[in-house]
Structure formats: C-alpha cells, structure tokens
Design a protein around this motif. Sequence first.
Motif, short mmCIF file in Angstrom:
data_model
loop_
_atom_site.label_atom_id
_atom_site.label_comp_id
_atom_site.label_asym_id
_atom_site.label_seq_id
_atom_site.Cartn_x
_atom_site.Cartn_y
_atom_site.Cartn_z
N MET A 1 0.85 -1.19 0.00
CA MET A 1 0.00 0.00 0.00
C MET A 1 0.88 1.24 0.00
O MET A 1 1.62 1.49 0.94
CB MET A 1 -0.87 0.01 1.25
CG MET A 1 -2.05 -0.90 1.15
SD MET A 1 -3.13 -0.35 -0.16
CE MET A 1 -3.68 1.22 0.45
N ALA A 2 0.77 2.01 -1.05
CA ALA A 2 1.68 3.16 -1.14
C ALA A 2 0.94 4.45 -0.87
O ALA A 2 0.97 5.37 -1.67
CB ALA A 2 2.32 3.20 -2.51
N ASN A 3 0.26 4.51 0.24
CA ASN A 3 -0.34 5.79 0.59
C ASN A 3 0.70 6.63 1.34
O ASN A 3 1.63 6.10 1.95
CB ASN A 3 -1.58 5.58 1.45
CG ASN A 3 -1.26 4.74 2.67
OD1 ASN A 3 -0.51 3.77 2.57
ND2 ASN A 3 -1.80 5.11 3.81
N VAL A 4 0.53 7.92 1.28
CA VAL A 4 1.46 8.82 1.97
C VAL A 4 0.66 9.62 2.98
O VAL A 4 -0.37 10.19 2.65
CB VAL A 4 2.15 9.79 0.98
CG1 VAL A 4 3.09 10.72 1.73
CG2 VAL A 4 2.90 9.01 -0.08
N SER A 5 1.14 9.62 4.19
CA SER A 5 0.40 10.29 5.25
C SER A 5 1.26 11.41 5.82
O SER A 5 2.35 11.17 6.32
CB SER A 5 0.05 9.25 6.31
OG SER A 5 -0.44 9.88 7.43
N ILE A 6 0.77 12.63 5.71
CA ILE A 6 1.51 13.79 6.23
C ILE A 6 0.71 14.36 7.38
O ILE A 6 -0.44 14.79 7.20
CB ILE A 6 1.68 14.84 5.14
CG1 ILE A 6 2.48 14.25 3.97
CG2 ILE A 6 2.38 16.08 5.68
CD1 ILE A 6 2.63 15.20 2.79
N ARG A 7 1.30 14.38 8.57
CA ARG A 7 0.55 14.82 9.74
C ARG A 7 1.26 15.96 10.42
O ARG A 7 2.41 15.84 10.81
CB ARG A 7 0.38 13.67 10.73
CG ARG A 7 -0.40 12.55 10.10
CD ARG A 7 -1.04 11.63 11.12
NE ARG A 7 -1.66 10.54 10.38
CZ ARG A 7 -1.50 9.24 10.67
NH1 ARG A 7 -0.77 8.90 11.70
NH2 ARG A 7 -2.08 8.32 9.94
N GLY B 1 3.50 4.38 3.13
CA GLY B 1 3.03 3.04 3.47
C GLY B 1 2.82 2.99 4.97
O GLY B 1 2.15 3.85 5.54
N ASP B 2 3.45 2.05 5.62
CA ASP B 2 3.29 1.97 7.07
C ASP B 2 4.49 2.52 7.81
O ASP B 2 4.54 2.49 9.03
CB ASP B 2 3.11 0.51 7.50
CG ASP B 2 1.77 0.00 7.05
OD1 ASP B 2 1.71 -1.15 6.58
OD2 ASP B 2 0.80 0.78 7.16
N THR B 3 5.49 3.00 7.08
CA THR B 3 6.75 3.35 7.73
C THR B 3 6.85 4.85 7.94
O THR B 3 6.56 5.64 7.04
CB THR B 3 7.92 2.91 6.85
OG1 THR B 3 7.59 1.69 6.23
CG2 THR B 3 9.19 2.78 7.64
N GLN C 1 7.55 3.34 -4.91
CA GLN C 1 6.21 3.37 -4.33
C GLN C 1 5.53 4.70 -4.62
O GLN C 1 4.30 4.76 -4.75
CB GLN C 1 6.32 3.22 -2.81
CG GLN C 1 6.80 1.86 -2.42
CD GLN C 1 6.15 1.44 -1.12
OE1 GLN C 1 5.33 2.15 -0.57
NE2 GLN C 1 6.51 0.26 -0.65
N VAL C 2 6.32 5.76 -4.65
CA VAL C 2 5.74 7.09 -4.87
C VAL C 2 6.57 7.85 -5.89
O VAL C 2 7.80 7.82 -5.84
CB VAL C 2 5.72 7.91 -3.56
CG1 VAL C 2 5.03 9.25 -3.78
CG2 VAL C 2 5.04 7.14 -2.45
N PHE C 3 5.91 8.54 -6.81
CA PHE C 3 6.58 9.46 -7.72
C PHE C 3 6.45 10.87 -7.17
O PHE C 3 5.38 11.27 -6.73
CB PHE C 3 5.93 9.47 -9.10
CG PHE C 3 6.28 8.30 -9.95
CD1 PHE C 3 5.30 7.47 -10.44
CD2 PHE C 3 7.60 8.04 -10.27
CE1 PHE C 3 5.63 6.39 -11.24
CE2 PHE C 3 7.93 6.97 -11.07
CZ PHE C 3 6.94 6.13 -11.55
N LEU C 4 7.52 11.62 -7.23
CA LEU C 4 7.46 13.02 -6.84
C LEU C 4 7.82 13.86 -8.05
O LEU C 4 8.80 13.59 -8.73
CB LEU C 4 8.44 13.30 -5.70
CG LEU C 4 8.24 12.48 -4.44
CD1 LEU C 4 9.35 12.77 -3.44
CD2 LEU C 4 6.89 12.76 -3.82
N PHE C 5 7.03 14.89 -8.33
CA PHE C 5 7.30 15.76 -9.46
C PHE C 5 7.45 17.20 -8.97
O PHE C 5 6.54 17.71 -8.32
CB PHE C 5 6.15 15.73 -10.47
CG PHE C 5 5.96 14.42 -11.15
CD1 PHE C 5 5.08 13.47 -10.62
CD2 PHE C 5 6.65 14.12 -12.30
CE1 PHE C 5 4.91 12.25 -11.26
CE2 PHE C 5 6.48 12.91 -12.95
CZ PHE C 5 5.60 11.96 -12.43
N ASP C 6 8.57 17.83 -9.30
CA ASP C 6 8.78 19.23 -8.88
C ASP C 6 8.72 20.12 -10.11
O ASP C 6 9.73 20.36 -10.77
CB ASP C 6 10.13 19.38 -8.18
CG ASP C 6 10.32 20.77 -7.61
OD1 ASP C 6 11.42 21.04 -7.09
OD2 ASP C 6 9.38 21.57 -7.67
#
Lengths: 310, 283, 356
Positions: free
Chosen positions: C1-7, C64-66, C154-159
């Motif tokens: 699961m490649a969700n990204v969680s920003i808190r 993910g979970d990390t 897992q995640v692509f970042l585009f700047d």
Amino acid sequence: MNEAIAASGRRVQRVSRLTRILESEKVLATALLGPGVIILLVFIAYPFVMALWYSLTSIRVGDAGQFVGLANFSKAIQDTIFQQAFKNTVFYTFWATIFKLALGMWLALLLNRHFRFKRIVRASMLLPFIIPTVLSAFAWRWMFDPTFSVMNWALYHGGLITDRLPFLSSGDWAMWCAVVVNTWRGMPFFAITLLAGLQTISPDLHEAAALDGANAWHRFWHVTWPLLLPVTLVVVVFSVIQTFSDFQLIYVLTGGGPANSTHLIATYAYQIGVGSGLLGEGAALSLFMFPVLFAVVWVQLRYLKRMDNA
Amino acid sequence: MLIERKWKKWIYFYVPMAVFIVFTLFPFYWMAVTAFRPDNELYATWRQPNAAPLWTLQPTLEHVIGLLKTTAFPQWLWNTMAIAIVSTGISLVCGTFAGYALARLRFRGSEFLGTAIFITYLVPQTLLFIPLADIIRDMQLGNTPWALMLTYPTFLIPFCTWLLMGYFKTIPRELEECARIDGATRFGAMVRIIFPVAIPGILSAGIFAFTLSWNEFIYALVFMASAEQKTVPVGVVSELIRGDIFFWGQLMAGALLGSVPVAIVYSFFVEYYVTGLTGSVKG
Amino acid sequence: MANVSIRRLNKKYDNGFHAVKDVNLEIRDKEFLVLVGPSGCGKTTTLRMVAGLEEISSGEIRIGDTVVNDLPPMDRDIAMVFQNYALYPHKTVFANMAFGLQMRGYTKEEIRKRVHEAAEILGIQALLERKPRQLSGGQRQRVAVGRAIVRHPQVFLFDEPLSNLDAKLRVQMRVELKRLHERLETTAIYVTHDQVEAMTLGSRVVVMKDGFVQQLGEPLELYSRPANKFVAGFIGSPAMNFVDVSISGDGRWAETQGLRVQVPERLHAHGGKRVTLGVRPEALRVVNGADASSFATEVDVVEPLGNEILLNFRAGGVPMVARVDPGVRVKAHESIRFAPDPERLHFFDPQSEAAL
C-alpha cells in the motif's frame, strides 16, 4: 531506525556501516575537511605560534636561549639595515603594483580584441608568471651584468650612453631594476585576470556610451574602470601580499647587496635567521610583515562584505 | 577616413602589442641564446666593437652537456618533478574534499572554517620558514623530499579549496539530490556524480598548483642540504656558482632546461590554467 | 500500500522563516495529488520533506506503514523528477536511467530489461546512447521521467517538471503524463504553480498559500465550491471577478453601485452585512432585456480568442472580465448588458475571506 522500505520483490541496498555513518552532514564534513585541516594546523598554525614564541626569545641555532620579551623587536627597529629593508619593501611593493596594474590593464585591453594568433599570444604572455621566478631572475641578472649587459650594449650602440649604467651595483638603481623584474613577472597575472573581468562587461554598455559621445578614454574611465573595480581590488590585494613578502627575486638578483642596501624584509630575515643563525631575531624580523599583510587582508574582507551586502 | 583608421590601428594596437611581446619574451630568448653560445662569445664585454650579443653563429651544446654531466641537474629535475606531482596530488585530494564540504554541506562553523582556510593562504612562507625548519628537523624529514611534499600543500591546499569551492557552487544541487533519491549515499553521490562533473575545475586547480610547486624556493632552500636532494631552483642558484664565478653558460642552460618541463605541461593545459587563475580571483 | 500520510508537518528555517505550517494530507494509494499555489507558498518545501531533501521541523511523514522522518532519501523507495531534469551530464541516457538500479544492486540483465521497458513507454529508445547535452528540452524531460519509472518506486514526486518547456510541448506532455499515470497506477505527488496543470492532472488538488493548506479536494470541487477567496481567485482563468457588496436588510439582495443580484436562500441570514461577491467570467450571460439581476455597462477592451471573446469592462466600481460566445457582436466603448447566473454566485466574508 534504519529499516529501509522493502516491499516484496525489491532489493534492499547492501551498504556498509561506514558509508551509513557518513550520511550525516556533520560526520561527512569532518571526514572531508579533516586531512586538509590537519596539514594546515601542523604546518602553518603551529609554526606560526612557534614563530611568535621564537621572536620573544634569544634562541639561536644550537642554543635554546631565554625569554627576552620585545628585545628582538626593538633591536630591529633601531637596526639601520632593517629600516632600509622596510623602506625598500614598501618602495618595491608600491611601485611594482602600480606598474603591474597599469601595464596589466593596458595589456588586457589590447588582448580584449580579436586578432590572429590571439590564443598563442595570450598563452605566451603568461610565461613570465609560469616559469620559476629564480630562473628568470637569473636571466635578468645576466642582462644587468656590469660587464656583459646586453642592455648596456644596446644603449651604447644606439648612441644613448657613453658609460655603462650601474644596474645592480648601486642601491637605488638596483631597487628600480627589481621593480622592473617584478613588474615583468607579475604583469601577466594582472592582464589575464583583468581580461576575464573585461569579458564580463557587456559590449552594449560601450556602444551606448559611444553613441552618447564618449571617446575611448572616457569610455574607459566611466564605463570600464568602475565595472572592473571589484576584480581589480582582489587582484591588487593578492599581488600586494605576494610582493610584500617576496624573497626569491632579490635573493637572486642582488642577494641583498650591494652592502645590504637592497634587502627586503624577507631576505634580511633570512640572512639573520638562517645566515647568522639568530633564529629569534630572524623570526622577529619576519613578523614585521604580518601587520601590513593583515591590514591589507582586513581591508579586502571589509570591502568584499560591503559588496555582498550592497 | 580609411587611411586614418588604419594608422590608428597600427599605433594603438600593433605597436604596443609588439612592444609587450618583445618585453615579455626577450628574457627567454636571451636565456636560450646564452645557453647555446660558446664561452668566447659569451664573455665579450658590452663595449667590445665586434660584439653581437643578440645571436650566435656557432651554437654549441657544451654548456648543456656540462650541466647534465658535471652537476646533479638531472637529479634536481627528477626531484622537482616528483615533489610537484606528489604535493599537487595531496593538495588536490584535500582541496577537492574540503571544497566540496564547504560548498555543499551545512554544518556549524563552515563559514568560520572557510575564512580560516582563506587566511592561511595569506600567511607567507617567508614568515614560517624559521620555525618550520625546526619542525621538519624534529620529524626527521630534513633533507628528504617528504619535507617539501608535506609542506608545499600548506600553500596549495588553501588555493585548491578556494577555487574548487567556487566551482562546486556552480554545479546544480539537483544533480546530487537526484542521485541520493536514486539510491546513492551522500558520499556515493559526491564521488560518482559530482566529482566527474567537476573534472575541469579539478584540472584547473591541479595545473595551477603544479606550477606553484615548481616555483617554490625558500622551503626548498632551507630544508634541503645535500646537492642530490635539491630542487631545480635551489640547485641552479647554489651549485652553479663556484666561488665567486658565475658560469653563465651553464647557468642559463640550467635556467632554460629548468623552465622547459613546466612550460610543456602548461602548454597542454593553458585553458585550464587561465580558468584556475581567474577563478581564484573571482572566488 | 503506497499511501502517503503527512501529519502536522512544519518547516521552520534557521532565519525564522516558517515555510510550512501544520500541513495535514492523507494521500491515497494510486492517487495523483497536485500541490499548487503561488511562489513561496510551501508546496516545494513540503515535497522536498517527503523526498528527504529537507529536514522536518516537526510532524510526521509516513510512506506506506513506515515513518520516514529520519530515513535518508535512498531508503524511502521514491523517485523524483526535477524542474531542471537533473540529468547526469557525463553519463549517457542509458546510464542515467540505469544509475538508480545500479545503486540498488540489480543485475546487468535486469537493468537492461527495465531500461528498455521504460524507454519504450516513453518513446526514447533511439536516444539511449546519447548524452544529455545532445537532447532537446522535451527529450531530456522524458529521460528524467524514464529514470524515475525504471525504479518502480512506491511514490513518484514531481517538482514543476513542465515549467521549462515551451507552451505547446507543455500541453503535449501534460496529456502524456496523465496517460502514464493511468498505466502505471503509482501514487504521485506533483507540485506546480500552474492551475491548469493542477486541474487537468490531479485526481485531487491541494491549494497552498503562505505555508498553509487552503483547500483540498477534487478539481471540480475547487472550481465550483472554493473554500475561500484565494482559492476562488487562483483556480480558473481568467480569474473570478470580485466586488464588495452590501446585503439588503431582508437578506435577499446584494447590491453596490449599478449592480444588483439575488442572494441564494441559504445566505438570507446575512442581511445588513457587507460581503465580497465573486462571479466567474464564464458565469456572465449577455442579455438584451433588463431583468432583475442584470446590469448595464460600457465595454472597455475586446479580446477575441477565436473560440470565445473576453470582454473587459467596469461594474460596481471595479474592473471585470466576461467570457462570451464568439457570436456576440460588440465593439469597444459600446454599451452592453450582463446577467450573472444565479446558481453560480459566490459570497465571501470580507475579513476572513472564507466562503459563506
């Protein structure tokens, strides 16, 4: 802490512990700067402190001597040879720098044009700066030799003199000769650096000034010179530092003579410290260079900071 | 109008340029002529009526041969070259690492260190040679090449650091960031990506350091005692004057042959040298 | 699961500048999330913190979970496409794309396979042996994207990857990126200052300003239900027209000089207040007869675009723009009558700028 994200089927990196430790900016910086800083500490900082200590003692070769406070310094100030050496150093630095700047600037302006063989000319103009000073100084000494000077020959056969010019045999003449040789040697440094500076000035500015009615001299004075000032300042400071602490040229050209009249601070310090073995006094003599150099550097750093903030 | 323009060009450009060129290169010409001229012509005094000092019709190799056979000149050449190569190598390694650290890494004291290194560049050798002689002796390195190989970096490292710091700053940060995202460590990104891109800057620093090393005199003079250990500048100065007599033929041959290696290396890297020179000033 | 969680993410620089303020974002697996906003709004800083290129002042980022707060970039299993492409100039295109895989210990065979696969997707097989300086801007951009794809992160970042391309190429690449995302189905976080890119590419869009999240939602939601005046004015081009109005005592009409519109029922409670009215240029219709909400004005400047015409005029004391059919025949300094679509009126609190 160090689990990498390892989804199934992906490889995890095998990275040694050492490289992981170096991930930290602080650790890496220390490791990278370490060797250089150590060398500089051992062979510059430590000797510098030692030089300070020596100058305060009566140490000489084979005899550790004792603490004498500022006696070496006051002896130096009263030493007529040192006074002459100090004057010589100032004279030498002042005139050589002025000539180097003027001629270097002129040469840079000439080299800024396009002409055939430009690359070769530019490369060969740097030769005086590249070739070991001692070797070229010898060539000049030979050219100034009292009996065999080619310059005397040329001037004589050109009908300009009847008796030979005492190039290196008179204190005043010799100092001027030294200025000439130093100028010869250092002019390329000025020329090439100023040339690079010239090339950053947009030709639009000159064209606008010409349309405004400025002739070549005005264009130089009002457009080129002000824009070159930062580069000029840096070059002058570097050059002053080198020239003020110069040793090789006088050592080879005159050895300090005739009769100690052409010594510079550095050559005199060498003569006293190494020649006569009076290490303490020699150290004190060379330390007299430091305040001047420090002042010059300080002025430059102040100016640079002001440029940065502006 | 056209005619006026042309003579203007001659007066304002060609003539001054020619004078500069002659002024700059004449001493080398003189060196060469003297080196290959037989003694009898050499020692014709300046007023002698048939003296023709500007050229020679009987070139001879006797001075060169004498130099190579009767003095330790070949040894000096070898010494100087070895010392230059090693000290340039040491300084490049230290300078590249230090320049990178100061340009790219953020850590406390980086500004202070940068200024401190710059300041050491300005401490002249003529100040330090007296205590350094003692230190070298204590380390038992006196009269060995290592005395110079370790002390030359003191003025080469600050210069290399300064130059390369400026150079690294022109390399976009994104290259490293991308490498680190691609999976390289900081160290790996530095070595595999940044250093290859910085090769022109490293070459500039290297060639400049090499010429500075050849030019050094006072440390070599003070630390090296025996004839076989001397470098070319010191050897020519101290060994070719016997008693009070200057053997000008051999001296100029020595000066000429001593200049040739540096000039040759320089000629291969002129552009890099100029970049190094101007870069050190722009900083 | 490649969700990204920003808190509760914060970034404060040493000089005191607070670039990112308490940002909370839950990015779903396979989603294409766009961070958009003006320069200095904190979108790039946020992205770089996710990448591991900036240190986090406070808060937490999970992939993910990390929790990845302290992980260096190489351990986060992400790939990034930079605005300036950041191609390694001394390596060939192939080597550029292979670098990441080499760092991770893939075999030569696997590397070749993956690089060729990615090259085929992007149509750059013919360029593999060239060096970056031999490529055009568009080609370099593709290589940069290719370099990111080969790693299957897992995640692509585009700047802001499209900012350096010319307008036509930008439009083309936009479509290709969208197609790529649908094919690869990988979570992506995309930063841009261009609201058109945000609207066309994002499955959800985050508008940021001054370090704060202004609104998070699907593109059309941001368009039709902006949470505040800034989002309303940022999304949509030409921008929404704003004018200060007063609501009548009974809450049914909002008016200012020469302009009078009906207030929707849900806002009748705001009678007597001064508020800001927002009307999009495309929500203004040209009418002939005077009806209750129409107003007359004189046309200032006419901008014919071919598929539509932009009319610049003044109403309610402020300059406004209207978007009309190409069939409308009107010249500068002629008078014209507009009526705003009553379903598409926006009202904002004059102090807080929040939508009412």
